[in-house]
Scaffold this motif. Structure first.
Motif, PDB file in Angstrom:
ATOM      1  N   TYR A  15       0.605  -1.245   0.080  1.00  0.00           N
ATOM      2  CA  TYR A  15       0.193  -0.047   0.085  1.00  0.00           C
ATOM      3  C   TYR A  15       0.926   1.184  -0.088  1.00  0.00           C
ATOM      4  CZ  TYR A  15      -3.919  -3.035   1.081  1.00  0.00           C
ATOM      5  OH  TYR A  15      -5.004  -3.858   0.967  1.00  0.00           O
ATOM      6  N   TYR A  16       0.528   2.032  -0.872  1.00  0.00           N
ATOM      7  CA  TYR A  16       0.964   3.331  -1.007  1.00  0.00           C
ATOM      8  C   TYR A  16       2.773   3.479  -1.459  1.00  0.00           C
ATOM      9  CZ  TYR A  16      -3.131   4.411   1.256  1.00  0.00           C
ATOM     10  OH  TYR A  16      -4.556   4.757   1.350  1.00  0.00           O
ATOM     11  N   GLY A  17       3.391   2.277  -1.629  1.00  0.00           N
ATOM     12  CA  GLY A  17       4.501   1.938  -1.973  1.00  0.00           C
ATOM     13  C   GLY A  17       5.405   1.905  -0.785  1.00  0.00           C
ATOM     14  N   LYS A  18       4.676   1.502   0.208  1.00  0.00           N
ATOM     15  CA  LYS A  18       5.453   1.414   1.735  1.00  0.00           C
ATOM     16  C   LYS A  18       6.233  -0.119   1.507  1.00  0.00           C
ATOM     17  CE  LYS A  18       4.594   5.258   3.205  1.00  0.00           C
ATOM     18  NZ  LYS A  18       5.475   6.393   3.495  1.00  0.00           N
ATOM     19  N   GLN A  19       7.235  -0.150   2.445  1.00  0.00           N
ATOM     20  CA  GLN A  19       8.004  -1.721   2.518  1.00  0.00           C
ATOM     21  C   GLN A  19       6.990  -2.350   3.484  1.00  0.00           C
ATOM     22  OE1 GLN A  19      12.384   0.105   2.559  1.00  0.00           O
ATOM     23  NE2 GLN A  19      11.821  -1.424   3.976  1.00  0.00           N
ATOM     24  N   ILE A  20       6.994  -3.794   3.349  1.00  0.00           N
ATOM     25  CA  ILE A  20       6.316  -4.652   4.157  1.00  0.00           C
ATOM     26  C   ILE A  20       6.920  -4.711   5.487  1.00  0.00           C
ATOM     27  CG2 ILE A  20       5.178  -6.986   4.639  1.00  0.00           C
ATOM     28  CD1 ILE A  20       4.719  -7.019   1.686  1.00  0.00           C
ATOM     29  N   LEU A  21       8.319  -4.839   5.310  1.00  0.00           N
ATOM     30  CA  LEU A  21       9.171  -4.932   6.330  1.00  0.00           C
ATOM     31  C   LEU A  21      10.029  -3.735   6.492  1.00  0.00           C
ATOM     32  CD1 LEU A  21      10.521  -8.826   5.985  1.00  0.00           C
ATOM     33  CD2 LEU A  21       8.724  -7.791   7.616  1.00  0.00           C
ATOM     34  N   LYS A  22      10.279  -3.395   7.814  1.00  0.00           N
ATOM     35  CA  LYS A  22      11.157  -2.718   7.813  1.00  0.00           C
ATOM     36  C   LYS A  22      12.693  -2.780   7.748  1.00  0.00           C
ATOM     37  CE  LYS A  22       8.806   0.334  11.566  1.00  0.00           C
ATOM     38  NZ  LYS A  22       8.623   0.903  13.126  1.00  0.00           N
ATOM     39  N   THR A  23      13.525  -2.172   7.148  1.00  0.00           N
ATOM     40  CA  THR A  23      14.881  -2.223   6.785  1.00  0.00           C
ATOM     41  C   THR A  23      15.729  -2.248   8.180  1.00  0.00           C
ATOM     42  OG1 THR A  23      15.101  -1.242   4.787  1.00  0.00           O
ATOM     43  CG2 THR A  23      16.934  -1.398   5.712  1.00  0.00           C
ATOM     44  N   PRO A  24      16.404  -3.284   8.501  1.00  0.00           N
ATOM     45  CA  PRO A  24      17.063  -3.556   9.818  1.00  0.00           C
ATOM     46  C   PRO A  24      17.986  -2.099  10.109  1.00  0.00           C
ATOM     47  CG  PRO A  24      17.706  -5.338   8.509  1.00  0.00           C
ATOM     48  CD  PRO A  24      16.647  -4.580   7.449  1.00  0.00           C
ATOM     49  N   VAL A  25      17.705  -1.886  11.272  1.00  0.00           N
ATOM     50  CA  VAL A  25      18.632  -0.591  11.814  1.00  0.00           C
ATOM     51  C   VAL A  25      20.122  -0.788  11.830  1.00  0.00           C
ATOM     52  CG1 VAL A  25      16.344   0.372  12.681  1.00  0.00           C
ATOM     53  CG2 VAL A  25      17.920  -0.989  14.146  1.00  0.00           C
ATOM     54  N   TRP A  26      20.594  -1.924  11.870  1.00  0.00           N
ATOM     55  CA  TRP A  26      21.966  -2.014  12.014  1.00  0.00           C
ATOM     56  C   TRP A  26      22.675  -1.626  11.107  1.00  0.00           C
ATOM     57  CZ3 TRP A  26      20.685  -8.148  12.583  1.00  0.00           C
ATOM     58  CH2 TRP A  26      20.271  -8.512  13.694  1.00  0.00           C
ATOM     59  N   ALA A 231      16.833 -15.831  -3.100  1.00  0.00           N
ATOM     60  CA  ALA A 231      18.120 -15.839  -3.627  1.00  0.00           C
ATOM     61  C   ALA A 231      18.651 -14.605  -4.636  1.00  0.00           C
ATOM     62  CB  ALA A 231      18.202 -17.238  -4.608  1.00  0.00           C
ATOM     63  N   GLU A 232      17.452 -14.072  -5.156  1.00  0.00           N
ATOM     64  CA  GLU A 232      18.081 -13.025  -6.119  1.00  0.00           C
ATOM     65  C   GLU A 232      18.573 -11.872  -5.018  1.00  0.00           C
ATOM     66  OE1 GLU A 232      14.523 -11.147  -7.706  1.00  0.00           O
ATOM     67  OE2 GLU A 232      13.918 -12.982  -9.046  1.00  0.00           O
ATOM     68  N   ALA A 233      18.521 -11.872  -3.786  1.00  0.00           N
ATOM     69  CA  ALA A 233      18.854 -10.594  -2.995  1.00  0.00           C
ATOM     70  C   ALA A 233      20.380 -11.006  -3.041  1.00  0.00           C
ATOM     71  CB  ALA A 233      18.388 -10.538  -1.842  1.00  0.00           C
ATOM     72  N   TYR A 234      20.881 -12.249  -3.265  1.00  0.00           N
ATOM     73  CA  TYR A 234      22.427 -12.620  -3.141  1.00  0.00           C
ATOM     74  C   TYR A 234      22.930 -12.453  -4.379  1.00  0.00           C
ATOM     75  CZ  TYR A 234      21.458 -14.513   1.649  1.00  0.00           C
ATOM     76  OH  TYR A 234      21.079 -14.518   2.907  1.00  0.00           O
ATOM     77  N   THR A 235      22.076 -12.382  -5.501  1.00  0.00           N
ATOM     78  CA  THR A 235      22.632 -12.585  -6.827  1.00  0.00           C
ATOM     79  C   THR A 235      22.524 -11.210  -7.718  1.00  0.00           C
ATOM     80  OG1 THR A 235      20.732 -13.821  -7.533  1.00  0.00           O
ATOM     81  CG2 THR A 235      22.287 -15.209  -6.815  1.00  0.00           C
ATOM     82  N   THR A 236      22.175 -10.259  -7.138  1.00  0.00           N
ATOM     83  CA  THR A 236      22.007  -9.063  -7.820  1.00  0.00           C
ATOM     84  C   THR A 236      22.582  -7.806  -7.021  1.00  0.00           C
ATOM     85  OG1 THR A 236      19.827  -8.558  -6.733  1.00  0.00           O
ATOM     86  CG2 THR A 236      19.658  -9.696  -9.148  1.00  0.00           C
ATOM     87  N   GLY A 237      22.778  -6.718  -7.750  1.00  0.00           N
ATOM     88  CA  GLY A 237      23.289  -5.677  -7.017  1.00  0.00           C
ATOM     89  C   GLY A 237      24.453  -5.702  -6.000  1.00  0.00           C
ATOM     90  N   LYS A 238      24.705  -4.995  -5.146  1.00  0.00           N
ATOM     91  CA  LYS A 238      26.024  -4.970  -4.277  1.00  0.00           C
ATOM     92  C   LYS A 238      26.105  -6.360  -3.749  1.00  0.00           C
ATOM     93  CE  LYS A 238      27.958  -2.135  -0.476  1.00  0.00           C
ATOM     94  NZ  LYS A 238      27.634  -1.083   0.382  1.00  0.00           N
ATOM     95  N   PRO A 239      24.983  -6.803  -3.041  1.00  0.00           N
ATOM     96  CA  PRO A 239      25.527  -8.331  -2.569  1.00  0.00           C
ATOM     97  C   PRO A 239      26.370  -9.160  -3.354  1.00  0.00           C
ATOM     98  CG  PRO A 239      23.208  -7.381  -1.756  1.00  0.00           C
ATOM     99  CD  PRO A 239      23.715  -6.534  -2.792  1.00  0.00           C
ATOM    100  N   HIS A 240      25.794  -9.048  -4.668  1.00  0.00           N
ATOM    101  CA  HIS A 240      26.345 -10.180  -5.778  1.00  0.00           C
ATOM    102  C   HIS A 240      27.575  -9.709  -6.158  1.00  0.00           C
ATOM    103  CE1 HIS A 240      26.562 -12.786  -9.020  1.00  0.00           C
ATOM    104  NE2 HIS A 240      26.591 -11.792 -10.141  1.00  0.00           N
ATOM    105  N   ARG A 241      28.189  -8.389  -6.020  1.00  0.00           N
ATOM    106  CA  ARG A 241      29.394  -8.054  -6.359  1.00  0.00           C
ATOM    107  C   ARG A 241      30.197  -8.160  -5.484  1.00  0.00           C
ATOM    108  NH1 ARG A 241      26.404  -3.349  -8.375  1.00  0.00           N
ATOM    109  NH2 ARG A 241      26.931  -2.254  -6.412  1.00  0.00           N
ATOM    110  N   LEU A 242      29.969  -8.156  -4.038  1.00  0.00           N
ATOM    111  CA  LEU A 242      30.528  -8.615  -2.744  1.00  0.00           C
ATOM    112  C   LEU A 242      30.963 -10.089  -2.742  1.00  0.00           C
ATOM    113  CD1 LEU A 242      29.180  -6.261  -0.187  1.00  0.00           C
ATOM    114  CD2 LEU A 242      31.101  -6.029  -1.044  1.00  0.00           C
ATOM    115  N   GLY A 288      20.432  -9.461   3.185  1.00  0.00           N
ATOM    116  CA  GLY A 288      19.480  -9.093   3.923  1.00  0.00           C
ATOM    117  C   GLY A 288      18.624  -7.724   3.866  1.00  0.00           C
ATOM    118  N   VAL A 289      19.581  -6.834   4.015  1.00  0.00           N
ATOM    119  CA  VAL A 289      18.930  -5.361   3.993  1.00  0.00           C
ATOM    120  C   VAL A 289      18.335  -5.321   2.681  1.00  0.00           C
ATOM    121  CG1 VAL A 289      19.669  -3.006   3.917  1.00  0.00           C
ATOM    122  CG2 VAL A 289      20.841  -4.469   5.602  1.00  0.00           C
TER     123      VAL A 289
END
Length: 314
Positions: A15-26, A231-242, A288-289
């Motif tokens: 709804y309204y483009g909001k995240q379902i989960l909050k991003t970890p504050v860590w 798994a897409e979170a691990y295989t795309t973007g910054k996590p994938h490069r790392l 995870g983030v």
């Protein structure tokens, strides 16, 4: 004939483009905490082996590395707390259902053994001749063995800590993260020994590094293939490069550990393993983030689990 859709395919939005989960504050300190704790655990196990097999140079650098790692890990953990000065309150209770509580007690059990063993190596010669110095020297071996016995818990509990959150990329990876983290801990502990110990004593460090690297890379690849959409979170973007850079350094360091006998090759390979292990932890953290920012990583696995339960009832 190609199927004609009556309505457009659904897009997973909230709804309204909001995240379902909050991003970890860590912040990055938690990723550093994951790495330094694993490095300490790997070094403690290697130090105990070196002590039992008569390799004083490897024992010394590994014991000191174990203490430095656990102190750094505690610093990063406490510094990231909202009220760092209240860290001691975590020791007021023991809650088996809480990975953070269990992890705090594991660290509390592990730290003194690692500390006594390292202090025995750091004592100046004049202090060794005193009654206190002789007592510390006698306690060094049992303290080191105690640290090695509790080290696997230190290496793996952080994986449980992450996977018991609602973060999709961590939660779905719960069967595999402990293997990734323990393999990474062994690779980094071996890498530190290769980097700093006398060349003639690096044999156990090289073997430990190769086994740890193999476990880490294999578990990471299996995790990528089996956790489904997250798994897409691990295989795309910054996590994938790392992860790509981590794997390249870890495999390269392991190859150097097998083939290299010269001091320069051993040291460079050890440094590569250390950096590769650190990047693996940062990659997992960043994945995870990233997975909290897209609703599909929450919605799709939930629907798949509901459908699987409905099919099981039929």
């Amino acid at each position: 004939m190609k199927e004609q859709l009556a309505v457009p395919r659904a897009e997973f939005r909230s709804y309204y483009g909001k995240q379902i989960l909050k991003t970890p504050v860590w912040n990055w300190m938690i990723a550093a905490y994951l790495f330094t704790g694993g490095l300490s655990a790997g070094s403690a196990m290697l130090a105990a082996g070196a002590d039992l097999t008569g390799l004083p140079g490897l024992r010394k650098v590994s014991r000191i590395g174990s203490l430095a790692g656990v102190l750094a890990s505690l610093y990063f953990l406490i510094a990231d707390l909202g009220r760092p000065e209240r860290f001691h309150h975590m020791l007021r209770v023991a809650k088996p259902s809480s990975p953070m509580s269990v992890g705090t007690w594991i660290l509390s059990a592990y730290g003194p053994g690692s500390g006594v063993a390292a202090v025995a190596e750091l004592m100046p010669s004049w202090l060794r001749r005193t009654r206190l110095g002789r007592l510390v020297a006698r306690l060094a071996r049992p303290a080191g063995l105690w640290a090695a016995a509790t080290a696997p818990g230190v290496a793996s509990y952080t994986a449980v800590l992450l996977s018991q959150t609602a973060v999709p990329a961590w939660r779905e990876a719960h069967p595999y993260l402990p293997f990734v983290f323990t393999g990474s801990a062994a690779a980094s502990g071996g890498g530190l020994g290769m980097l700093l110990a006398p060349t003639a004593e690096t044999g156990p460090a090289r073997r430990m590094a190769v086994v740890g690297a193999a476990v880490e890379v294999t578990a990471s690849r299996v995790m990528e293939q089996r956790i489904g959409l997250p798994a897409e979170a691990y295989t795309t973007g910054k996590p994938h490069r790392l992860r790509q850079l981590s794997e390249a350094l870890t495999v390269g360091g392991a190859v150097g550990a097998v083939l290299g006998r010269r001091r320069a090759v051993t040291a460079v390979s050890g440094a590569a393993l250390l950096v590769g292990s650190a990047l693996q932890r940062f990659a997992v953290f960043e994945a995870g983030v990233a997975s909290t920012r897209d609703p599909k990583y929450v919605v799709v696995p939930q629907r798949e689990r509901v459908n699987a339960r409905e099919r099981a009832r039929l």
